[in-house]
Design a protein around this motif. Sequence first.
Motif, PDB file in Angstrom:
ATOM      1  N   PHE A   1      -1.312  -4.479  30.738  1.00 51.97           N
ATOM      2  CA  PHE A   1      -1.726  -5.242  31.819  1.00 51.97           C
ATOM      3  C   PHE A   1      -3.550  -5.224  31.891  1.00 51.97           C
ATOM      4  O   PHE A   1      -4.042  -6.342  31.953  1.00 51.97           O
ATOM      5  CB  PHE A   1      -1.405  -4.584  33.101  1.00 51.97           C
ATOM      6  N   GLU A   2      -3.905  -4.045  31.538  1.00 53.93           N
ATOM      7  CA  GLU A   2      -5.316  -3.885  31.248  1.00 53.93           C
ATOM      8  C   GLU A   2      -5.961  -4.488  30.486  1.00 53.93           C
ATOM      9  O   GLU A   2      -6.821  -5.331  30.469  1.00 53.93           O
ATOM     10  CB  GLU A   2      -5.538  -2.235  31.149  1.00 53.93           C
ATOM     11  N   ASN A   3      -5.272  -4.697  29.134  1.00 58.44           N
ATOM     12  CA  ASN A   3      -5.650  -5.732  27.818  1.00 58.44           C
ATOM     13  C   ASN A   3      -5.477  -6.992  28.410  1.00 58.44           C
ATOM     14  O   ASN A   3      -6.629  -7.802  28.020  1.00 58.44           O
ATOM     15  CB  ASN A   3      -4.972  -5.214  26.653  1.00 58.44           C
ATOM     16  N   LYS A   4      -4.748  -7.618  28.845  1.00 54.27           N
ATOM     17  CA  LYS A   4      -4.595  -9.004  29.411  1.00 54.27           C
ATOM     18  C   LYS A   4      -5.773  -9.491  30.522  1.00 54.27           C
ATOM     19  O   LYS A   4      -6.158 -10.415  30.386  1.00 54.27           O
ATOM     20  CB  LYS A   4      -3.223  -9.153  29.739  1.00 54.27           C
ATOM     21  N   ILE A   5      -5.887  -8.396  31.241  1.00 52.51           N
ATOM     22  CA  ILE A   5      -6.674  -8.734  32.318  1.00 52.51           C
ATOM     23  C   ILE A   5      -8.192  -8.771  31.828  1.00 52.51           C
ATOM     24  O   ILE A   5      -8.918  -9.754  31.979  1.00 52.51           O
ATOM     25  CB  ILE A   5      -6.811  -7.614  33.458  1.00 52.51           C
ATOM     26  N   HIS A   6      -8.362  -7.733  30.872  1.00 52.88           N
ATOM     27  CA  HIS A   6      -9.936  -7.807  30.155  1.00 52.88           C
ATOM     28  C   HIS A   6     -10.033  -9.089  29.381  1.00 52.88           C
ATOM     29  O   HIS A   6     -11.278  -9.710  29.299  1.00 52.88           O
ATOM     30  CB  HIS A   6     -10.115  -6.526  29.450  1.00 52.88           C
ATOM     31  N   ALA A   7      -9.204  -9.392  28.551  1.00 53.00           N
ATOM     32  CA  ALA A   7      -9.159 -10.529  27.793  1.00 53.00           C
ATOM     33  C   ALA A   7      -9.277 -11.871  28.424  1.00 53.00           C
ATOM     34  O   ALA A   7     -10.077 -12.651  28.341  1.00 53.00           O
ATOM     35  CB  ALA A   7      -7.742 -10.598  26.925  1.00 53.00           C
ATOM     36  N   ALA A   8      -8.812 -12.088  29.547  1.00 54.38           N
ATOM     37  CA  ALA A   8      -8.535 -13.210  30.262  1.00 54.38           C
ATOM     38  C   ALA A   8      -9.907 -13.203  31.054  1.00 54.38           C
ATOM     39  O   ALA A   8     -10.533 -14.320  31.381  1.00 54.38           O
ATOM     40  CB  ALA A   8      -7.561 -13.280  31.493  1.00 54.38           C
TER      41      ALA A   8
END
Length: 114
Positions: free
Chosen positions: A47-54
Amino acid sequence: MSIKDRGKLKWQPAILLPEYVKLLNVVNKDYYRQHKPTLDEYQIAEFENKIHAAMEFSSTIQFTVWEDGFDWDYTGLVHRLDPLTNLIYLELENEKGHIIKIKFQDIVSVEVKE
């Protein structure tokens, strides 16, 4: 000669007091409540990786958030992250300029829309 009928009105019971209707609504709401799903640390890291990428690429993101026993979907752009309070500020997609706060611990799923 036709008979004038009151239709459904005559079949409604007279016992439907406002307190009774309110109690029925509470019971129905409690019936559909769900338990909060437990997430492992790998899902949280994803979740953290997806949020940072977005946030980095200004991609639209969809959160499924657990609130009081129900799942709600929010779609928009990540406006900012607050690491001290673990809040995500999300600018909603369909309401430009409207920013909501999402608690990170209430997130159930994250999807990045392309």
